[in-house]
Motif scaffolding. Structure first.
Motif, PDB file in Angstrom:
ATOM      1  N   VAL A 329      33.016  31.538  51.164  1.00 16.57           N
ATOM      2  CA  VAL A 329      33.354  32.906  50.766  1.00 16.57           C
ATOM      3  C   VAL A 329      34.004  32.835  49.387  1.00 16.57           C
ATOM      4  O   VAL A 329      34.965  32.082  49.178  1.00 16.57           O
ATOM      5  CB  VAL A 329      34.298  33.587  51.763  1.00 16.57           C
ATOM      6  N   ILE A 330      33.463  33.625  48.449  1.00 19.33           N
ATOM      7  CA  ILE A 330      33.991  33.675  47.093  1.00 19.33           C
ATOM      8  C   ILE A 330      34.640  35.033  46.888  1.00 19.33           C
ATOM      9  O   ILE A 330      34.012  36.071  47.100  1.00 19.33           O
ATOM     10  CB  ILE A 330      32.875  33.447  46.050  1.00 19.33           C
ATOM     11  N   CYS A 331      35.888  35.024  46.497  1.00 21.67           N
ATOM     12  CA  CYS A 331      36.621  36.260  46.227  1.00 21.67           C
ATOM     13  C   CYS A 331      36.552  36.549  44.735  1.00 21.67           C
ATOM     14  O   CYS A 331      37.150  35.829  43.932  1.00 21.67           O
ATOM     15  CB  CYS A 331      38.066  36.144  46.688  1.00 21.67           C
ATOM     16  N   GLY A 332      35.793  37.569  44.360  1.00 17.39           N
ATOM     17  CA  GLY A 332      35.672  37.947  42.958  1.00 17.39           C
ATOM     18  C   GLY A 332      34.299  37.641  42.395  1.00 17.39           C
ATOM     19  O   GLY A 332      33.882  36.491  42.359  1.00 17.39           O
ATOM     20  N   ALA A 333      33.584  38.700  41.974  1.00 20.70           N
ATOM     21  CA  ALA A 333      32.269  38.524  41.355  1.00 20.70           C
ATOM     22  C   ALA A 333      32.438  38.409  39.844  1.00 20.70           C
ATOM     23  O   ALA A 333      31.804  39.127  39.065  1.00 20.70           O
ATOM     24  CB  ALA A 333      31.357  39.688  41.719  1.00 20.70           C
ATOM     25  N   SER A 334      33.305  37.514  39.426  1.00 18.46           N
ATOM     26  CA  SER A 334      33.530  37.227  38.012  1.00 18.46           C
ATOM     27  C   SER A 334      32.442  36.277  37.524  1.00 18.46           C
ATOM     28  O   SER A 334      31.604  35.807  38.300  1.00 18.46           O
ATOM     29  CB  SER A 334      34.899  36.590  37.831  1.00 18.46           C
ATOM     30  N   VAL A 353      30.088  36.863  48.839  1.00 18.11           N
ATOM     31  CA  VAL A 353      30.934  37.254  47.720  1.00 18.11           C
ATOM     32  C   VAL A 353      31.547  38.608  48.028  1.00 18.11           C
ATOM     33  O   VAL A 353      30.829  39.562  48.362  1.00 18.11           O
ATOM     34  CB  VAL A 353      30.128  37.335  46.404  1.00 18.11           C
ATOM     35  N   CYS A 354      32.865  38.717  47.922  1.00 18.22           N
ATOM     36  CA  CYS A 354      33.522  40.012  48.077  1.00 18.22           C
ATOM     37  C   CYS A 354      34.127  40.409  46.737  1.00 18.22           C
ATOM     38  O   CYS A 354      34.678  39.571  46.021  1.00 18.22           O
ATOM     39  CB  CYS A 354      34.565  39.993  49.181  1.00 18.22           C
ATOM     40  N   GLU A 355      33.984  41.692  46.398  1.00 20.35           N
ATOM     41  CA  GLU A 355      34.368  42.165  45.074  1.00 20.35           C
ATOM     42  C   GLU A 355      34.923  43.580  45.156  1.00 20.35           C
ATOM     43  O   GLU A 355      34.398  44.429  45.879  1.00 20.35           O
ATOM     44  CB  GLU A 355      33.153  42.120  44.133  1.00 20.35           C
ATOM     45  N   PHE A 356      35.980  43.827  44.380  1.00 21.71           N
ATOM     46  CA  PHE A 356      36.637  45.129  44.370  1.00 21.71           C
ATOM     47  C   PHE A 356      35.739  46.217  43.807  1.00 21.71           C
ATOM     48  O   PHE A 356      35.727  47.346  44.280  1.00 21.71           O
ATOM     49  CB  PHE A 356      37.924  45.029  43.542  1.00 21.71           C
ATOM     50  N   PHE A 357      34.932  45.886  42.784  1.00 24.85           N
ATOM     51  CA  PHE A 357      34.068  46.887  42.148  1.00 24.85           C
ATOM     52  C   PHE A 357      32.752  47.032  42.904  1.00 24.85           C
ATOM     53  O   PHE A 357      32.419  46.224  43.781  1.00 24.85           O
ATOM     54  CB  PHE A 357      33.820  46.519  40.691  1.00 24.85           C
ATOM     55  N   SER A 358      31.970  48.037  42.502  1.00 27.65           N
ATOM     56  CA  SER A 358      30.726  48.328  43.212  1.00 27.65           C
ATOM     57  C   SER A 358      29.581  47.426  42.786  1.00 27.65           C
ATOM     58  O   SER A 358      28.605  47.262  43.533  1.00 27.65           O
ATOM     59  CB  SER A 358      30.324  49.794  43.004  1.00 27.65           C
ATOM     60  N   VAL A 359      29.692  46.844  41.584  1.00 27.07           N
ATOM     61  CA  VAL A 359      28.628  45.999  41.028  1.00 27.07           C
ATOM     62  C   VAL A 359      29.290  44.838  40.283  1.00 27.07           C
ATOM     63  O   VAL A 359      30.302  45.045  39.605  1.00 27.07           O
ATOM     64  CB  VAL A 359      27.730  46.799  40.055  1.00 27.07           C
ATOM     65  N   PRO A 360      28.740  43.622  40.380  1.00 27.56           N
ATOM     66  CA  PRO A 360      29.292  42.507  39.603  1.00 27.56           C
ATOM     67  C   PRO A 360      29.292  42.809  38.104  1.00 27.56           C
ATOM     68  O   PRO A 360      28.361  43.437  37.584  1.00 27.56           O
ATOM     69  CB  PRO A 360      28.349  41.346  39.922  1.00 27.56           C
ATOM     70  N   PHE A 361      30.315  42.386  37.410  1.00 27.37           N
ATOM     71  CA  PHE A 361      30.427  42.509  35.951  1.00 27.37           C
ATOM     72  C   PHE A 361      30.382  43.963  35.476  1.00 27.37           C
ATOM     73  O   PHE A 361      30.051  44.234  34.320  1.00 27.37           O
ATOM     74  CB  PHE A 361      29.311  41.721  35.242  1.00 27.37           C
ATOM     75  N   GLU A 362      30.720  44.892  36.343  1.00 25.71           N
ATOM     76  CA  GLU A 362      30.571  46.307  36.007  1.00 25.71           C
ATOM     77  C   GLU A 362      31.349  46.694  34.748  1.00 25.71           C
ATOM     78  O   GLU A 362      30.841  47.414  33.883  1.00 25.71           O
ATOM     79  CB  GLU A 362      31.026  47.167  37.183  1.00 25.71           C
ATOM     80  N   ARG A 363      32.563  46.221  34.629  1.00 27.12           N
ATOM     81  CA  ARG A 363      33.379  46.622  33.475  1.00 27.12           C
ATOM     82  C   ARG A 363      32.858  46.043  32.161  1.00 27.12           C
ATOM     83  O   ARG A 363      32.957  46.692  31.119  1.00 27.12           O
ATOM     84  CB  ARG A 363      34.824  46.173  33.678  1.00 27.12           C
ATOM     85  N   VAL A 364      32.274  44.846  32.202  1.00 26.62           N
ATOM     86  CA  VAL A 364      31.841  44.181  30.977  1.00 26.62           C
ATOM     87  C   VAL A 364      30.396  44.504  30.631  1.00 26.62           C
ATOM     88  O   VAL A 364      30.067  44.851  29.490  1.00 26.62           O
ATOM     89  CB  VAL A 364      32.010  42.650  31.099  1.00 26.62           C
ATOM     90  N   GLN A 374      23.158  40.810  40.474  1.00 30.04           N
ATOM     91  CA  GLN A 374      23.425  40.793  41.919  1.00 30.04           C
ATOM     92  C   GLN A 374      22.141  40.567  42.706  1.00 30.04           C
ATOM     93  O   GLN A 374      22.101  39.747  43.641  1.00 30.04           O
ATOM     94  CB  GLN A 374      24.078  42.110  42.353  1.00 30.04           C
ATOM     95  N   LYS A 375      21.080  41.283  42.354  1.00 39.00           N
ATOM     96  CA  LYS A 375      19.802  41.130  43.061  1.00 39.00           C
ATOM     97  C   LYS A 375      19.236  39.726  42.875  1.00 39.00           C
ATOM     98  O   LYS A 375      18.596  39.187  43.784  1.00 39.00           O
ATOM     99  CB  LYS A 375      18.819  42.187  42.574  1.00 39.00           C
ATOM    100  N   MET A 376      19.460  39.155  41.703  1.00 36.92           N
ATOM    101  CA  MET A 376      19.004  37.788  41.465  1.00 36.92           C
ATOM    102  C   MET A 376      19.689  36.838  42.439  1.00 36.92           C
ATOM    103  O   MET A 376      19.047  35.944  43.016  1.00 36.92           O
ATOM    104  CB  MET A 376      19.291  37.399  40.019  1.00 36.92           C
ATOM    105  N   HIS A 377      20.972  37.032  42.653  1.00 35.77           N
ATOM    106  CA  HIS A 377      21.710  36.211  43.610  1.00 35.77           C
ATOM    107  C   HIS A 377      21.246  36.482  45.039  1.00 35.77           C
ATOM    108  O   HIS A 377      21.073  35.550  45.842  1.00 35.77           O
ATOM    109  CB  HIS A 377      23.214  36.487  43.499  1.00 35.77           C
ATOM    110  N   GLY A 381      19.739  34.238  48.528  1.00 33.34           N
ATOM    111  CA  GLY A 381      20.432  34.172  49.811  1.00 33.34           C
ATOM    112  C   GLY A 381      21.914  34.481  49.776  1.00 33.34           C
ATOM    113  O   GLY A 381      22.578  34.434  50.813  1.00 33.34           O
ATOM    114  N   VAL A 382      22.454  34.828  48.605  1.00 28.91           N
ATOM    115  CA  VAL A 382      23.867  35.174  48.509  1.00 28.91           C
ATOM    116  C   VAL A 382      24.078  36.592  49.060  1.00 28.91           C
ATOM    117  O   VAL A 382      23.324  37.510  48.740  1.00 28.91           O
ATOM    118  CB  VAL A 382      24.361  35.093  47.047  1.00 28.91           C
ATOM    119  N   LYS A 383      25.111  36.760  49.879  1.00 32.40           N
ATOM    120  CA  LYS A 383      25.428  38.068  50.452  1.00 32.40           C
ATOM    121  C   LYS A 383      26.638  38.670  49.737  1.00 32.40           C
ATOM    122  O   LYS A 383      27.604  37.976  49.455  1.00 32.40           O
ATOM    123  CB  LYS A 383      25.719  37.942  51.945  1.00 32.40           C
ATOM    124  N   PHE A 384      26.563  39.979  49.461  1.00 26.49           N
ATOM    125  CA  PHE A 384      27.628  40.647  48.723  1.00 26.49           C
ATOM    126  C   PHE A 384      28.325  41.684  49.596  1.00 26.49           C
ATOM    127  O   PHE A 384      27.691  42.400  50.367  1.00 26.49           O
ATOM    128  CB  PHE A 384      27.065  41.330  47.474  1.00 26.49           C
TER     129      PHE A 384
END
Length: 589
Positions: A329-334, A353-364, A374-377, A381-384
């Motif tokens: 389990v990875i905390c943070g989609a940084s 992967v658990c992430e506070f935002f709705s999409v990885p790297f959303e702010r950047v 995200q879809k590439m991951h 087989g990675v679950k978000f």
């Protein structure tokens, strides 16, 4: 009286790679003050070429090779070509009507420079943004530490452009700048706190600028300075495989690195650095480049076994070993979190992967680019679990077993990794009179000199800060203070600080560099350059869903940053344009 310029070409051998110091003017060096210039490791040097002036080679004919490149009028201004010369290759450049030839591969990771961008006499690497002078081959921006070789251009029969090179210069794509080698034990002492890229570039710059005093790097790491960017991409890598320089190099130029040395105090009045073990170091000039420590989560269960942050090779190796066949389990989609997911997905039983935002790297990067990644991951087989916060860890027999999210859902976890940012490692600077922000960043002026905490703009003339901890005036934002935690920028900070320690006040340098970073996941590389903080719109050219696009981040009508995938050399050229000060607008896209 200054001696005549010397041009020395030597071949250097190490256990991992070959380097060259060739056709570089070592001038304004007096034998009395500067008795030695580094041209090799101390006991492994073979002189190949010796010349008293550029182009006037006295080298044997067997060592020189020539190759016809083109007609004088055949190439356009701003054009580059890769030319075969003997058993090697050279990059032929035409700039402002003149031809020059330099090494054809970037000294960072070996990218073909012909696929990069040429502007204002600089060749910028298409992969990670390093810059080389098109005439001299000198490195002018980072990442990487080395220059590329320089070759001679000869015009024959009036209209034939011929590249003339030493064979040794074609056997390697790396070249050192000359550095003074002899050290004056009674001279001034520069102490550098931190063992990252800013520290290395600062120390090397001092030696390149003929600084003969003592240089001491105090590093909390147990290893020599290494390429930290590789830890999240190749987690089983061994430390010695990613050292920025081998020990022999530091020995040759008298740069002393003391490992496992953690600093816990600085006295700016007495100019003394104190370490946790009681050792003290008197300095004449001080640079602090301690970077940060990974942020942890203040939640129950964080002290369980198999809960990790990623900072060191030991962390990376331990994670890679524990993850085999386990639920991760990875905390943070940084960027670090996602690179770790890509590195482990083929080894672990599962990755969540658990992430506070709705999409990885959303702010950047914005939602569209973030969703593509995200879809590439997910295709691997990675679950978000998005819009989710980790609130607790539960264990069995002292080891983590479950991660509890804010909505009450539970994730099975044999291993938990946090990728939730960093905290500047600057606690030891409190009460020193140095300006420290509420977030722990060190305020510096345009020349990387530490500001005093009085808040009236006063500086410490002999204390510098660089890298991830520095809040520095940034060129792209009209010299307003910014904090940029990029590998490339840390290199540049170190060079500016090292230069400003030794040059006169009228020659002080500022950070005139365009931020450039990258991420590589599943063999796909995304480049990002500029400073997009505060962007208000994104204009996308190409197809994000196909992984071939350019995303332009704008503020009002101005383009402030760009992210690209499979679109080289757009990012490199954009960085070149920004560096030249050209305003880029939406209408120009």
């Amino acid at each position: 009286m200054f001696c005549k310029s010397l041009f020395v070409s030597v071949r250097l051998f190490t256990s991992n790679s070959k380097y060259l110091l060739n056709s570089f003017a070592v001038s304004r060096v007096t034998t009395a003050r500067y008795p030695a210039v580094l041209v090799s490791y101390q006991s492994c040097v073979r002189t190949i070429c010796l010349s008293s002036k550029m182009g006037g080679n006295t080298t044997s004919k067997d060592e020189i090779v020539e190759a016809y490149a083109c007609k004088v009028g055949e190439m356009k201004d701003g054009e580059m070509r890769e030319v075969s010369v003997g058993d090697g290759k050279a990059l032929l450049v035409r700039h402002q009507g003149e031809y020059s030839a330099i090494g054809h591969k970037c000294t960072h990771y070996g990218a073909p420079l012909v696929k990069g961008a040429l502007r204002d006499g600089r060749v910028r690497c298409p992969w990670h943004g390093a810059c080389f002078n098109a005439k001299t081959g000198d490195i002018e921006d980072f990442p990487g530490l080395d220059c590329v070789p320089k070759h001679n251009i000869v015009i024959q029969d009036g209209d034939k452009v011929v590249i003339r090179a030493c064979k040794s210069a074609l056997e390697t794509h790396k070249r050192y700048k000359p550095m003074v080698q002899t050290q004056n034990e009674d001279g001034p002492h520069v102490v550098i706190v931190g063992g990252g890229p800013a520290s290395v570039t600062c120390a090397e710059t001092l030696r390149q600028k003929s600084f003969l005093g003592k240089i001491t790097i105090l590093s909390a790491d147990p290893y020599l300075p290494y390429d930290r960017t590789k830890l999240s991409k190749a987690m089983d890598i061994k430390p010695e495989a990613i050292f920025l320089r081998p020990q022999e190099f530091y020995d040759a130029v008298n740069i002393k690195i003391i490992n496992n040395k953690r600093v816990n105090g600085v006295n700016a009045e007495t100019q003394v650095v104190t370490c946790e073990d009681g050792d003290t170091f008197k300095y004449d000039k001080l640079m602090v480049a301690t970077g940060g420590r990974p942020r942890t989560l203040p939640i129950p269960g964080w002290d369980l076994k198999n809960v990790y942050v990623l900072r060191t090779p030991n962390d990376a190796n331990a994670i890679a070993e524990v993850a085999k066949g386990r639920k991760v389990v990875i905390c943070g989609a940084s960027f670090i979190g996602m690179e770790v997911a890509a590195s482990l997905v083929s080894k672990a039983e599962s990755i969540s992967v658990c992430e506070f935002f709705s999409v990885p790297f959303e702010r950047v990067l914005g939602k569209e680019v973030g969703l593509f990644l995200q879809k590439m991951h997910e295709s691997k087989g990675v679950k978000f679990h998005m819009n989710a916060s980790m609130v607790e860890l539960k264990g069995e027999n002292g080891a983590v077993a479950k991660a509890i999210l804010k909505d009450g859902s539970e994730l099975e976890a044999d291993l938990v990794i946090a990728g939730v940012g960093m905290i500047p490692a600057t606690e030891f600077l409190k009460d020193t009179g140095i300006q420290i922000s509420s977030h722990g960043f060190v305020g510096v002026d345009r020349h990387m000199r530490a500001l005093k905490s009085s808040g009236d703009g006063e500086i410490f003339e002999n204390i510098y800060a660089a890298g991830d901890i520095a809040m520095f005036p940034q060129m792209l934002r009209d010299w307003q203070p910014s904090n940029i935690q990029h590998w490339q920028m840390a290199h540049y900070h170190g060079r500016v600080a090292g230069t400003n320690m030794v040059v006169p006040n009228d020659e002080l340098q500022s950070v005139e560099s365009v931020p450039f970073f990258w991420t590589q996941q599943y063999g796909k590389s995304l480049r990002y350059t500029g400073y997009g903080v505060g962007y208000d719109d994104i204009v996308i050219k190409g197809e994000v869903s196909e992984g071939k696009f350019c995303a332009y981040y704008t503020c009002k009508d101005q383009i402030v940053a760009i992210a690209t995938m499979n679109s080289d050399p757009v990012a490199a050229d954009f960085a070149q344009r920004m560096l030249s000060g050209k305003a880029l607008t939406k209408s120009s896209i």
